[in-house]
Design a protein around this motif. Sequence first.
Motif, PDB file in Angstrom:
ATOM      1  N   VAL A 141      26.644   3.145 -18.539  1.00 47.26           N
ATOM      2  CA  VAL A 141      25.965   2.624 -17.348  1.00 47.26           C
ATOM      3  C   VAL A 141      26.690   3.152 -16.118  1.00 47.26           C
ATOM      4  CG1 VAL A 141      25.233   0.563 -16.101  1.00 47.26           C
ATOM      5  CG2 VAL A 141      25.287   0.556 -18.614  1.00 47.26           C
ATOM      6  N   ASP A 142      25.980   3.881 -15.261  1.00 48.56           N
ATOM      7  CA  ASP A 142      26.619   4.529 -14.116  1.00 48.56           C
ATOM      8  C   ASP A 142      27.240   3.515 -13.174  1.00 48.56           C
ATOM      9  OD1 ASP A 142      24.240   4.338 -11.792  1.00 48.56           O
ATOM     10  OD2 ASP A 142      23.495   4.497 -13.843  1.00 48.56           O
ATOM     11  N   GLU A 143      28.318   3.929 -12.552  1.00 44.87           N
ATOM     12  CA  GLU A 143      29.127   3.047 -11.719  1.00 44.87           C
ATOM     13  C   GLU A 143      28.340   2.486 -10.533  1.00 44.87           C
ATOM     14  OE1 GLU A 143      32.307   0.787 -10.747  1.00 44.87           O
ATOM     15  OE2 GLU A 143      32.187   2.104 -12.504  1.00 44.87           O
ATOM     16  N   SER A 144      27.500   3.294  -9.934  1.00 45.37           N
ATOM     17  CA  SER A 144      26.739   2.825  -8.773  1.00 45.37           C
ATOM     18  C   SER A 144      25.796   1.688  -9.161  1.00 45.37           C
ATOM     19  CB  SER A 144      25.950   3.975  -8.146  1.00 45.37           C
ATOM     20  OG  SER A 144      25.018   4.514  -9.091  1.00 45.37           O
ATOM     21  N   PHE A 145      25.198   1.776 -10.349  1.00 44.40           N
ATOM     22  CA  PHE A 145      24.311   0.700 -10.801  1.00 44.40           C
ATOM     23  C   PHE A 145      25.117  -0.550 -11.145  1.00 44.40           C
ATOM     24  CE2 PHE A 145      21.877  -1.580 -14.094  1.00 44.40           C
ATOM     25  CZ  PHE A 145      20.731  -1.862 -13.355  1.00 44.40           C
ATOM     26  N   GLN A 146      26.279  -0.369 -11.732  1.00 38.86           N
ATOM     27  CA  GLN A 146      27.142  -1.516 -12.009  1.00 38.86           C
ATOM     28  C   GLN A 146      27.479  -2.263 -10.717  1.00 38.86           C
ATOM     29  OE1 GLN A 146      30.573  -1.002 -14.580  1.00 38.86           O
ATOM     30  NE2 GLN A 146      29.637   0.763 -15.609  1.00 38.86           N
ATOM     31  N   GLN A 147      27.760  -1.534  -9.663  1.00 39.53           N
ATOM     32  CA  GLN A 147      28.055  -2.152  -8.368  1.00 39.53           C
ATOM     33  C   GLN A 147      26.833  -2.884  -7.821  1.00 39.53           C
ATOM     34  OE1 GLN A 147      29.567   0.985  -5.879  1.00 39.53           O
ATOM     35  NE2 GLN A 147      31.448   1.225  -7.077  1.00 39.53           N
ATOM     36  N   LYS A 148      25.667  -2.288  -8.014  1.00 32.97           N
ATOM     37  CA  LYS A 148      24.423  -2.935  -7.592  1.00 32.97           C
ATOM     38  C   LYS A 148      24.235  -4.263  -8.322  1.00 32.97           C
ATOM     39  CE  LYS A 148      19.385  -2.314  -7.896  1.00 32.97           C
ATOM     40  NZ  LYS A 148      18.280  -1.372  -8.251  1.00 32.97           N
ATOM     41  N   MET A 149      24.511  -4.264  -9.621  1.00 30.27           N
ATOM     42  CA  MET A 149      24.368  -5.481 -10.413  1.00 30.27           C
ATOM     43  C   MET A 149      25.381  -6.543  -9.965  1.00 30.27           C
ATOM     44  SD  MET A 149      21.857  -5.115 -12.472  1.00 30.27           S
ATOM     45  CE  MET A 149      22.177  -6.644 -13.336  1.00 30.27           C
ATOM     46  N   THR A 150      26.596  -6.130  -9.715  1.00 24.34           N
ATOM     47  CA  THR A 150      27.626  -7.078  -9.287  1.00 24.34           C
ATOM     48  C   THR A 150      27.226  -7.757  -7.986  1.00 24.34           C
ATOM     49  OG1 THR A 150      29.376  -5.791 -10.369  1.00 24.34           O
ATOM     50  CG2 THR A 150      30.051  -7.321  -8.636  1.00 24.34           C
ATOM     51  N   LYS A 151      26.698  -6.985  -7.047  1.00 20.36           N
ATOM     52  CA  LYS A 151      26.261  -7.552  -5.767  1.00 20.36           C
ATOM     53  C   LYS A 151      25.077  -8.506  -5.957  1.00 20.36           C
ATOM     54  CE  LYS A 151      27.787  -3.673  -2.881  1.00 20.36           C
ATOM     55  NZ  LYS A 151      27.338  -2.564  -1.993  1.00 20.36           N
ATOM     56  N   ALA A 152      24.151  -8.144  -6.844  1.00 19.52           N
ATOM     57  CA  ALA A 152      22.983  -8.990  -7.081  1.00 19.52           C
ATOM     58  C   ALA A 152      23.396 -10.324  -7.710  1.00 19.52           C
ATOM     59  CB  ALA A 152      22.000  -8.265  -7.997  1.00 19.52           C
ATOM     60  N   ILE A 153      24.360 -10.270  -8.616  1.00 12.94           N
ATOM     61  CA  ILE A 153      24.824 -11.505  -9.264  1.00 12.94           C
ATOM     62  C   ILE A 153      25.573 -12.382  -8.276  1.00 12.94           C
ATOM     63  CG2 ILE A 153      26.408 -12.407 -11.017  1.00 12.94           C
ATOM     64  CD1 ILE A 153      25.618  -9.944 -12.729  1.00 12.94           C
ATOM     65  N   GLU A 154      26.406 -11.775  -7.437  1.00  6.69           N
ATOM     66  CA  GLU A 154      27.133 -12.547  -6.424  1.00  6.69           C
ATOM     67  C   GLU A 154      26.164 -13.210  -5.453  1.00  6.69           C
ATOM     68  OE1 GLU A 154      30.345 -13.380  -6.226  1.00  6.69           O
ATOM     69  OE2 GLU A 154      30.446 -12.463  -8.216  1.00  6.69           O
ATOM     70  N   ARG A 155      25.111 -12.496  -5.087  1.00  9.02           N
ATOM     71  CA  ARG A 155      24.097 -13.073  -4.195  1.00  9.02           C
ATOM     72  C   ARG A 155      23.424 -14.264  -4.877  1.00  9.02           C
ATOM     73  NH1 ARG A 155      18.449 -12.176  -3.755  1.00  9.02           N
ATOM     74  NH2 ARG A 155      17.597 -12.670  -1.693  1.00  9.02           N
ATOM     75  N   TYR A 156      23.128 -14.107  -6.167  1.00  7.75           N
ATOM     76  CA  TYR A 156      22.486 -15.199  -6.893  1.00  7.75           C
ATOM     77  C   TYR A 156      23.392 -16.421  -6.956  1.00  7.75           C
ATOM     78  CZ  TYR A 156      20.405 -17.900 -10.672  1.00  7.75           C
ATOM     79  OH  TYR A 156      19.870 -18.923 -11.418  1.00  7.75           O
ATOM     80  N   LYS A 157      24.674 -16.199  -7.172  1.00  8.55           N
ATOM     81  CA  LYS A 157      25.619 -17.315  -7.218  1.00  8.55           C
ATOM     82  C   LYS A 157      25.649 -18.079  -5.895  1.00  8.55           C
ATOM     83  CE  LYS A 157      28.932 -15.484 -10.606  1.00  8.55           C
ATOM     84  NZ  LYS A 157      30.332 -15.005 -10.779  1.00  8.55           N
ATOM     85  N   LYS A 158      25.549 -17.354  -4.790  1.00  2.00           N
ATOM     86  CA  LYS A 158      25.645 -17.976  -3.472  1.00  2.00           C
ATOM     87  C   LYS A 158      24.336 -18.618  -3.016  1.00  2.00           C
ATOM     88  CE  LYS A 158      29.303 -14.870  -1.799  1.00  2.00           C
ATOM     89  NZ  LYS A 158      29.636 -13.789  -0.833  1.00  2.00           N
ATOM     90  N   THR A 159      23.217 -17.963  -3.340  1.00  2.00           N
ATOM     91  CA  THR A 159      21.943 -18.402  -2.767  1.00  2.00           C
ATOM     92  C   THR A 159      20.961 -18.958  -3.792  1.00  2.00           C
ATOM     93  OG1 THR A 159      20.877 -16.232  -3.045  1.00  2.00           O
ATOM     94  CG2 THR A 159      22.183 -16.583  -1.034  1.00  2.00           C
ATOM     95  N   GLY A 160      21.207 -18.685  -5.080  1.00  2.00           N
ATOM     96  CA  GLY A 160      20.256 -19.090  -6.113  1.00  2.00           C
ATOM     97  C   GLY A 160      19.030 -18.215  -6.149  1.00  2.00           C
ATOM     98  N   LYS A 161      19.058 -17.090  -5.435  1.00  2.00           N
ATOM     99  CA  LYS A 161      17.897 -16.191  -5.372  1.00  2.00           C
ATOM    100  C   LYS A 161      18.145 -14.942  -6.191  1.00  2.00           C
ATOM    101  CE  LYS A 161      16.310 -17.691  -0.806  1.00  2.00           C
ATOM    102  NZ  LYS A 161      15.085 -18.310  -1.338  1.00  2.00           N
ATOM    103  N   LEU A 162      17.168 -14.608  -7.038  1.00  2.00           N
ATOM    104  CA  LEU A 162      17.219 -13.366  -7.808  1.00  2.00           C
ATOM    105  C   LEU A 162      16.781 -12.198  -6.934  1.00  2.00           C
ATOM    106  CD1 LEU A 162      15.688 -14.736 -11.120  1.00  2.00           C
ATOM    107  CD2 LEU A 162      18.044 -13.952 -10.793  1.00  2.00           C
ATOM    108  N   PRO A 163      17.055 -10.973  -7.345  1.00  2.00           N
ATOM    109  CA  PRO A 163      16.710  -9.807  -6.512  1.00  2.00           C
ATOM    110  C   PRO A 163      15.231  -9.712  -6.123  1.00  2.00           C
ATOM    111  CG  PRO A 163      18.240  -9.150  -8.225  1.00  2.00           C
ATOM    112  CD  PRO A 163      17.852 -10.572  -8.525  1.00  2.00           C
ATOM    113  N   ASN A 164      14.341 -10.273  -6.918  1.00  2.00           N
ATOM    114  CA  ASN A 164      12.916 -10.205  -6.591  1.00  2.00           C
ATOM    115  C   ASN A 164      12.464 -11.347  -5.711  1.00  2.00           C
ATOM    116  OD1 ASN A 164      13.184 -12.188  -8.548  1.00  2.00           O
ATOM    117  ND2 ASN A 164      11.286 -11.681  -9.620  1.00  2.00           N
ATOM    118  N   GLU A 165      13.394 -12.157  -5.243  1.00  2.29           N
ATOM    119  CA  GLU A 165      13.027 -13.321  -4.410  1.00  2.29           C
ATOM    120  C   GLU A 165      13.508 -13.144  -2.978  1.00  2.29           C
ATOM    121  OE1 GLU A 165      13.170 -16.896  -7.720  1.00  2.29           O
ATOM    122  OE2 GLU A 165      15.070 -16.222  -6.860  1.00  2.29           O
TER     123      GLU A 165
END
Length: 319
Positions: A295-319
């Motif tokens: 799994v390419d590093e840039s996508f891993q970073q994208k996933m990490t940011k999306a998960i951190e956002r979800y933890k803070k806001t409860g919103k998934l990337p499609n929301e």
Amino acid sequence: MLMWRYTYLIFALLVILVSCAPAQLSSGHVQKVGLLVPDTIDDQVWGTKGYKGLLRIQAKFGAEVFYREGVNSEAATKQAVKEFHQKGVKLIFGHGNEYGEYFDDIAEKYPNIHFVFFNGEAKKKNVTSLNLQGHAMGFFGGMVAGHMTKTNKIGVIAAFEWQSEVDGFFEGALYENENVHVDIEYVQSWDDINTALEIAERMIADGVDVIYPAGDKFSVPIIEKMKEHGLYAIGYVTDQSDLGERTVLTSTVQHVDALYELVAQKFIDGELTSGTTYVDFQDGVVELGAFSPLVDESFQQKMTKAIERYKKTGKLPNE
């Protein structure tokens, strides 16, 4: 003589008070915890997680622990609970949603026992249901599958239709890759390995190159099957990267063993409430496992940011 009788009376009173006191999980007291598992503790997924949770309680609190495997009916549950009660167990975990109905039926008979089960609705004052949220973990797992597929065909082999991680996986895959086709099939069992493998073979023959095996006993055999074909999988419940880091792209992990310890601590502190509770990424109980080096590093970073956002806001990337 009077003084001796007075001393004896005080001693006898103390004995009565101690014997009548509830046996809680606390330092210096008799500590007993029970676990009921519908199948086995050796499945390396769900059942094993429950057993590891029981061992964590034993290690941290010095508890005496008991478990019963193959407790998959109301009659078997009643018998096991009766045996635990006779041993002085005060906290019983039923490792699955099937125990909700069984515990509600017998909870009033054992008012000094606190019953805990998973993924259901608790109705009695001494029963707690812990619901591990599956939608978000499925969504993030689906994003990884959608990103990594080469054929634009991915599959989900799940146990039952009610599993929220399945819808999450579907949504996450389509969010990441609008051209992907998601084939979803259900085994109607957590444990039917043969049926699950038959479905996997059909999917592979149809060009599916990533499978999410969302079932307890069949996730490992399906991952091994994908490895044989040089294809990919998303691990389930545990971090299954040890089965092959070039096969397991990531895993949707539920730290059920850690949750056991948290529940025991609340029980000790007198803070274990009855009713239905929910846990997710925000509680540190649900997460994605290690990423494959594929799994390419840039996508891993994208996933990490999306998960951190979800933890803070409860919103998934499609929301």
